[in-house]
Write a protein that holds these residues in place. Structure first.
Motif, mmCIF file in Angstrom:
data_model
loop_
_atom_site.group_PDB
_atom_site.id
_atom_site.type_symbol
_atom_site.label_atom_id
_atom_site.label_comp_id
_atom_site.label_asym_id
_atom_site.label_seq_id
_atom_site.Cartn_x
_atom_site.Cartn_y
_atom_site.Cartn_z
ATOM 1 N N GLY A 9 0.831 -1.189 0.000
ATOM 2 C CA GLY A 9 0.000 0.000 0.000
ATOM 3 C C GLY A 9 0.869 1.243 0.000
ATOM 4 N N VAL A 10 0.493 2.240 -0.805
ATOM 5 C CA VAL A 10 1.305 3.442 -0.967
ATOM 6 C C VAL A 10 0.466 4.679 -0.666
ATOM 7 C CG1 VAL A 10 2.802 4.755 -2.500
ATOM 8 C CG2 VAL A 10 2.583 2.285 -2.805
ATOM 9 N N ASP A 11 0.985 5.543 0.206
ATOM 10 C CA ASP A 11 0.391 6.866 0.393
ATOM 11 C C ASP A 11 1.522 7.890 0.361
ATOM 12 O OD1 ASP A 11 1.614 6.757 2.896
ATOM 13 O OD2 ASP A 11 -0.228 6.251 3.966
ATOM 14 N N ASP A 12 1.324 9.049 0.968
ATOM 15 C CA ASP A 12 2.343 10.098 0.872
ATOM 16 C C ASP A 12 3.126 10.280 2.164
ATOM 17 O OD1 ASP A 12 0.321 11.093 2.391
ATOM 18 O OD2 ASP A 12 0.046 12.949 1.269
ATOM 19 N N SER A 13 3.266 9.202 2.954
ATOM 20 C CA SER A 13 3.931 9.304 4.251
ATOM 21 C C SER A 13 5.307 8.650 4.226
ATOM 22 C CB SER A 13 3.077 8.623 5.324
ATOM 23 O OG SER A 13 3.095 7.225 5.149
ATOM 24 N N PRO A 14 6.199 9.029 5.169
ATOM 25 C CA PRO A 14 7.488 8.335 5.312
ATOM 26 C C PRO A 14 7.318 6.858 5.631
ATOM 27 C CG PRO A 14 7.513 10.433 6.492
ATOM 28 C CD PRO A 14 6.101 10.207 6.067
ATOM 29 N N VAL A 15 6.247 6.523 6.365
ATOM 30 C CA VAL A 15 5.955 5.113 6.661
ATOM 31 C C VAL A 15 5.783 4.335 5.363
ATOM 32 C CG1 VAL A 15 4.231 3.546 7.639
ATOM 33 C CG2 VAL A 15 4.958 5.548 8.928
ATOM 34 N N SER A 16 5.078 4.929 4.429
ATOM 35 C CA SER A 16 4.858 4.282 3.143
ATOM 36 C C SER A 16 6.166 4.104 2.389
ATOM 37 C CB SER A 16 3.887 5.119 2.310
ATOM 38 O OG SER A 16 3.778 4.630 0.996
#
Length: 286
Positions: free
Chosen positions: A151-158
């Motif tokens: 899963g990809v979003d715009d966070s450093p976690v991603s």
């Protein structure tokens, strides 16, 4: 230490975890450490209760038998891998978290729903995944020979999850599917709020373009990995689970990553994926 730690209890779920851990250790060039944790403490509400020594010995023997059987499975699954096996007493989650500080990953099986025996690799896997410092893999099913799904979003976690997903896809020789949801509302709900199909398509195309730009650097680092995109309006965990199904090799999710028991550090999407997936899930830490 370049070793993968796997917790076992003699259950079918933990045997599946051992097989996955052994194969992954072979792919990563790592050793495999198998640990059986048994707990013979009594409750604080029963301070005078003493568990007979013969019962303690029987519990210890069960743990020993489980570890020995797991070692045999590991050696059969991945003969080149160096396997170490041991047992220890204590609280399972605390023991695994402490030993896991020196491991490259912790691997646990889970039935998701099961008997009291299954709690070792149910509630414990949840706790370890939420609190560990490093990578944690939770194995609810063997998975297939399909892609790695992330899963990809715009966070450093991603970003951390995406980097690990590319690495795993390269190691396993499978494609990577990057899933991005630009809204938690599904298409039917968007139509219900008056958003036309053409507008949904336009927003999805814009999100697809942005996702491609975000992954460009990783694609350059792993030119051998075929990348597919799934961009859609949907609840994030559901989208990842739907794409993975039963055939994905692995799902990779992210976590904020500061270990310890001071707080749950596994996001809600990662928790949903971990608890509902039918394939192995790897939690990657920032």
């Amino acid at each position: 230490m370049n070793a993968i730690l796997v917790g076992v209890d003699g259950s079918e779920a933990s045997t599946g975890a051992v097989r996955w851990a052994a194969r992954t250790a072979e792919l990563e060039g790592a050793d495999l450490k198998i640990i059986g944790v048994y707990d013979v403490r009594t409750s604080n509400y029963a301070p005078g209760l003493i568990i007979p020594q013969d019962v303690i010995e029987a519990v210890r023997q069960d743990a020993t038998d489980a570890v020995n059987a797991a070692a045999a499975v590991a050696k059969e699954t991945a003969p080149p891998v160096t396997v170490q096996a041991s047992i220890t007493d204590g609280d399972a989650a605390h023991v695994l978290l402490e030993l896991g500080k020196d491991a490259s990953a912790i691997v646990l099986g889970t039935r998701q729903l099961g008997s009291f025996r299954g709690l070792f690799l149910g509630s414990v896997s949840t706790s370890v995944a939420a609190h560990a410092h490093g990578r944690v893999a939770v194995i609810a099913g063997a998975g297939g020979d399909g892609p790695v799904v992330v899963g990809v979003d715009d966070s450093p976690v991603s970003d951390v999850a995406v980097a690990e997903a590319f690495r795993q896809a390269s190691l396993r020789g499978v494609p990577l599917v990057a899933v991005h949801t630009w809204t938690p509302l599904d298409a039917d709900a968007l139509h219900g709020y008056g958003i036309e199909t053409d507008e949904i398509i336009r927003m999805s195309e814009e999100a697809l373009e942005a996702l491609g730009e975000r992954l460009a650097g990783y694609r350059a680092d792993y030119p051998d990995v075929t990348v597919k995109h799934a961009v859609l309006p949907d609840e994030p965990a559901k989208a990842v689970l739907d794409v993975a199904g039963k055939d994905a090799s692995l799902i990779v999710v992210g976590s904020r990553g500061r270990g310890g028991f001071k707080g749950l550090l596994l996001g809600s999407t990662s928790q949903k994926v971990m608890h509902q997936a039918q394939v192995p899930v790897l939690v990657a830490r920032t």
